[in-house]
Motif scaffolding. Structure first.
Motif, PDB file in Angstrom:
ATOM      1  N   ARG A  18     -37.685  -6.989  -2.947  1.00  0.00           N
ATOM      2  CA  ARG A  18     -36.379  -7.633  -2.821  1.00  0.00           C
ATOM      3  C   ARG A  18     -36.390  -9.083  -3.282  1.00  0.00           C
ATOM      4  NH1 ARG A  18     -35.009  -5.656   3.008  1.00  0.00           N
ATOM      5  NH2 ARG A  18     -37.258  -5.778   3.085  1.00  0.00           N
ATOM      6  N   HIS A  19     -37.539  -9.739  -3.292  1.00  0.00           N
ATOM      7  CA  HIS A  19     -37.595 -11.092  -3.834  1.00  0.00           C
ATOM      8  C   HIS A  19     -37.253 -11.088  -5.328  1.00  0.00           C
ATOM      9  CE1 HIS A  19     -41.559  -9.524  -4.792  1.00  0.00           C
ATOM     10  NE2 HIS A  19     -41.612 -10.421  -5.739  1.00  0.00           N
ATOM     11  N   GLU A  20     -37.476  -9.967  -5.982  1.00  0.00           N
ATOM     12  CA  GLU A  20     -37.123  -9.817  -7.397  1.00  0.00           C
ATOM     13  C   GLU A  20     -35.632  -9.556  -7.573  1.00  0.00           C
ATOM     14  OE1 GLU A  20     -39.111 -10.139 -10.018  1.00  0.00           O
ATOM     15  OE2 GLU A  20     -40.999 -10.313  -8.949  1.00  0.00           O
ATOM     16  N   ILE A  21     -34.995  -8.981  -6.565  1.00  0.00           N
ATOM     17  CA  ILE A  21     -33.591  -8.589  -6.640  1.00  0.00           C
ATOM     18  C   ILE A  21     -32.669  -9.747  -6.276  1.00  0.00           C
ATOM     19  CG2 ILE A  21     -31.851  -7.053  -5.632  1.00  0.00           C
ATOM     20  CD1 ILE A  21     -34.133  -5.002  -5.265  1.00  0.00           C
ATOM     21  N   LEU A  22     -33.069 -10.576  -5.296  1.00  0.00           N
ATOM     22  CA  LEU A  22     -32.217 -11.668  -4.826  1.00  0.00           C
ATOM     23  C   LEU A  22     -31.891 -12.627  -5.957  1.00  0.00           C
ATOM     24  CD1 LEU A  22     -30.811 -13.157  -2.487  1.00  0.00           C
ATOM     25  CD2 LEU A  22     -32.961 -14.369  -2.119  1.00  0.00           C
ATOM     26  N   ASN A  23     -30.613 -12.805  -6.230  1.00  0.00           N
ATOM     27  CA  ASN A  23     -30.138 -13.727  -7.259  1.00  0.00           C
ATOM     28  C   ASN A  23     -29.586 -14.962  -6.544  1.00  0.00           C
ATOM     29  OD1 ASN A  23     -28.569 -15.169  -9.115  1.00  0.00           O
ATOM     30  ND2 ASN A  23     -28.111 -13.329 -10.297  1.00  0.00           N
ATOM     31  N   LEU A  24     -30.333 -16.042  -6.558  1.00  0.00           N
ATOM     32  CA  LEU A  24     -29.932 -17.250  -5.842  1.00  0.00           C
ATOM     33  C   LEU A  24     -28.656 -17.873  -6.388  1.00  0.00           C
ATOM     34  CD1 LEU A  24     -33.411 -18.941  -5.347  1.00  0.00           C
ATOM     35  CD2 LEU A  24     -32.038 -17.731  -3.642  1.00  0.00           C
ATOM     36  N   TYR A  25     -28.288 -17.562  -7.617  1.00  0.00           N
ATOM     37  CA  TYR A  25     -27.093 -18.146  -8.222  1.00  0.00           C
ATOM     38  C   TYR A  25     -25.841 -17.327  -7.946  1.00  0.00           C
ATOM     39  CZ  TYR A  25     -30.597 -20.896 -10.579  1.00  0.00           C
ATOM     40  OH  TYR A  25     -31.659 -21.732 -10.845  1.00  0.00           O
ATOM     41  N   ALA A  26     -25.972 -16.023  -7.789  1.00  0.00           N
ATOM     42  CA  ALA A  26     -24.804 -15.156  -7.627  1.00  0.00           C
ATOM     43  C   ALA A  26     -24.624 -14.624  -6.208  1.00  0.00           C
ATOM     44  CB  ALA A  26     -24.892 -13.980  -8.603  1.00  0.00           C
ATOM     45  N   SER A  27     -25.698 -14.480  -5.457  1.00  0.00           N
ATOM     46  CA  SER A  27     -25.636 -13.886  -4.127  1.00  0.00           C
ATOM     47  C   SER A  27     -25.237 -14.904  -3.068  1.00  0.00           C
ATOM     48  CB  SER A  27     -26.997 -13.292  -3.755  1.00  0.00           C
ATOM     49  OG  SER A  27     -26.964 -12.777  -2.447  1.00  0.00           O
ATOM     50  N   GLN A  28     -24.427 -14.474  -2.119  1.00  0.00           N
ATOM     51  CA  GLN A  28     -24.075 -15.307  -0.973  1.00  0.00           C
ATOM     52  C   GLN A  28     -25.216 -15.332   0.045  1.00  0.00           C
ATOM     53  OE1 GLN A  28     -20.643 -12.951   0.143  1.00  0.00           O
ATOM     54  NE2 GLN A  28     -19.260 -14.616  -0.422  1.00  0.00           N
ATOM     55  N   CYS A  29     -26.060 -14.345   0.023  1.00  0.00           N
ATOM     56  CA  CYS A  29     -27.052 -14.142   1.082  1.00  0.00           C
ATOM     57  C   CYS A  29     -27.919 -15.361   1.359  1.00  0.00           C
ATOM     58  CB  CYS A  29     -27.941 -12.949   0.757  1.00  0.00           C
ATOM     59  SG  CYS A  29     -27.061 -11.378   0.750  1.00  0.00           S
ATOM     60  N   ALA A  30     -28.497 -15.959   0.350  1.00  0.00           N
ATOM     61  CA  ALA A  30     -29.432 -17.062   0.548  1.00  0.00           C
ATOM     62  C   ALA A  30     -28.785 -18.268   1.211  1.00  0.00           C
ATOM     63  CB  ALA A  30     -30.053 -17.466  -0.778  1.00  0.00           C
ATOM     64  N   TYR A  31     -27.478 -18.359   1.157  1.00  0.00           N
ATOM     65  CA  TYR A  31     -26.758 -19.499   1.718  1.00  0.00           C
ATOM     66  C   TYR A  31     -26.020 -19.155   3.001  1.00  0.00           C
ATOM     67  CZ  TYR A  31     -27.944 -20.960  -2.909  1.00  0.00           C
ATOM     68  OH  TYR A  31     -28.661 -21.244  -4.041  1.00  0.00           O
ATOM     69  N   CYS A  32     -26.216 -17.939   3.494  1.00  0.00           N
ATOM     70  CA  CYS A  32     -25.523 -17.453   4.687  1.00  0.00           C
ATOM     71  C   CYS A  32     -26.329 -17.794   5.942  1.00  0.00           C
ATOM     72  CB  CYS A  32     -25.326 -15.943   4.607  1.00  0.00           C
ATOM     73  SG  CYS A  32     -24.421 -15.257   6.007  1.00  0.00           S
ATOM     74  N   LYS A  33     -25.633 -18.158   7.010  1.00  0.00           N
ATOM     75  CA  LYS A  33     -26.335 -18.517   8.240  1.00  0.00           C
ATOM     76  C   LYS A  33     -26.957 -17.313   8.941  1.00  0.00           C
ATOM     77  CE  LYS A  33     -22.756 -18.511  11.809  1.00  0.00           C
ATOM     78  NZ  LYS A  33     -22.070 -19.394  12.762  1.00  0.00           N
ATOM     79  N   HIS A  34     -26.595 -16.107   8.543  1.00  0.00           N
ATOM     80  CA  HIS A  34     -27.130 -14.893   9.158  1.00  0.00           C
ATOM     81  C   HIS A  34     -28.337 -14.320   8.408  1.00  0.00           C
ATOM     82  CE1 HIS A  34     -23.532 -14.916  11.597  1.00  0.00           C
ATOM     83  NE2 HIS A  34     -22.818 -14.976  10.501  1.00  0.00           N
ATOM     84  N   PHE A  35     -28.678 -14.901   7.264  1.00  0.00           N
ATOM     85  CA  PHE A  35     -29.737 -14.379   6.395  1.00  0.00           C
ATOM     86  C   PHE A  35     -31.120 -14.740   6.934  1.00  0.00           C
ATOM     87  CE2 PHE A  35     -32.355 -14.985   2.422  1.00  0.00           C
ATOM     88  CZ  PHE A  35     -32.434 -13.649   2.086  1.00  0.00           C
ATOM     89  N   HIS A  36     -32.002 -13.746   6.989  1.00  0.00           N
ATOM     90  CA  HIS A  36     -33.400 -13.949   7.372  1.00  0.00           C
ATOM     91  C   HIS A  36     -34.253 -13.742   6.126  1.00  0.00           C
ATOM     92  CE1 HIS A  36     -32.633 -14.042  11.722  1.00  0.00           C
ATOM     93  NE2 HIS A  36     -31.663 -13.204  11.430  1.00  0.00           N
ATOM     94  N   ALA A  37     -34.671 -14.831   5.527  1.00  0.00           N
ATOM     95  CA  ALA A  37     -35.391 -14.779   4.256  1.00  0.00           C
ATOM     96  C   ALA A  37     -36.788 -14.178   4.386  1.00  0.00           C
ATOM     97  CB  ALA A  37     -35.490 -16.175   3.655  1.00  0.00           C
ATOM     98  N   ASP A  38     -37.343 -14.174   5.586  1.00  0.00           N
ATOM     99  CA  ASP A  38     -38.685 -13.633   5.751  1.00  0.00           C
ATOM    100  C   ASP A  38     -38.754 -12.142   5.474  1.00  0.00           C
ATOM    101  OD1 ASP A  38     -37.114 -13.262   8.070  1.00  0.00           O
ATOM    102  OD2 ASP A  38     -38.903 -12.993   9.308  1.00  0.00           O
ATOM    103  N   ASP A  39     -37.645 -11.436   5.686  1.00  0.00           N
ATOM    104  CA  ASP A  39     -37.656  -9.986   5.465  1.00  0.00           C
ATOM    105  C   ASP A  39     -36.349  -9.466   4.865  1.00  0.00           C
ATOM    106  OD1 ASP A  39     -39.025  -7.616   5.433  1.00  0.00           O
ATOM    107  OD2 ASP A  39     -38.649  -7.124   7.520  1.00  0.00           O
ATOM    108  N   TYR A  40     -35.526 -10.337   4.326  1.00  0.00           N
ATOM    109  CA  TYR A  40     -34.297  -9.972   3.613  1.00  0.00           C
ATOM    110  C   TYR A  40     -33.385  -9.063   4.432  1.00  0.00           C
ATOM    111  CZ  TYR A  40     -36.730 -12.067  -0.271  1.00  0.00           C
ATOM    112  OH  TYR A  40     -37.401 -12.950  -1.059  1.00  0.00           O
ATOM    113  N   TYR A  41     -33.052  -9.510   5.639  1.00  0.00           N
ATOM    114  CA  TYR A  41     -32.132  -8.761   6.479  1.00  0.00           C
ATOM    115  C   TYR A  41     -31.175  -9.733   7.168  1.00  0.00           C
ATOM    116  CZ  TYR A  41     -34.622 -10.184  10.719  1.00  0.00           C
ATOM    117  OH  TYR A  41     -35.177 -10.907  11.734  1.00  0.00           O
ATOM    118  N   CYS A  42     -30.166  -9.192   7.825  1.00  0.00           N
ATOM    119  CA  CYS A  42     -29.228  -9.985   8.614  1.00  0.00           C
ATOM    120  C   CYS A  42     -28.697  -9.102   9.729  1.00  0.00           C
ATOM    121  CB  CYS A  42     -28.089 -10.519   7.748  1.00  0.00           C
ATOM    122  SG  CYS A  42     -26.976  -9.255   7.108  1.00  0.00           S
TER     123      CYS A  42
END
Length: 86
Positions: A18-42
């Motif tokens: 999933r680190h390959e899939i996450l698009n930091l420019y297009a995805s809201q996930c990385a900037y969301c307060k519910h996002f857990h970057a350690d395992d890509y869940y919320c």
């Protein structure tokens, strides 16, 4: 979304790409307060965020069929701009 066997408690493992899939420019996930970057869940997707949301091809501004609660994107305050009182 690819089934993430390691999250289902099975005795199987798979490469977490999933680190390959996450698009930091297009995805809201990385900037969301519910996002857990350690395992890509919320809280909406405790077994893993769908690839479409990680890629940014789908927005999460309203509940989506299949999520486990009504949690949607909320920008994390740590990403808000501050001019430090200037």
């Amino acid at each position: 979304m690819v089934k993430r066997l390691y999250k289902n408690g099975d005795n199987y493992s798979c490469t977490d790409d999933r680190h390959e899939i996450l698009n930091l420019y297009a995805s809201q996930c990385a900037y969301c307060k519910h996002f857990h970057a350690d395992d890509y869940y919320c809280s909406a997707y405790p077994d893993g965020i769908p690839d479409e949301l990680l890629r940014g091809t789908q927005k999460h501004n309203s509940p989506i069929k299949g999520q486990v609660c009504d949690t949607v994107y909320e920008r994390d305050k740590k990403w808000e701009y501050s001019d430090n009182g200037r």
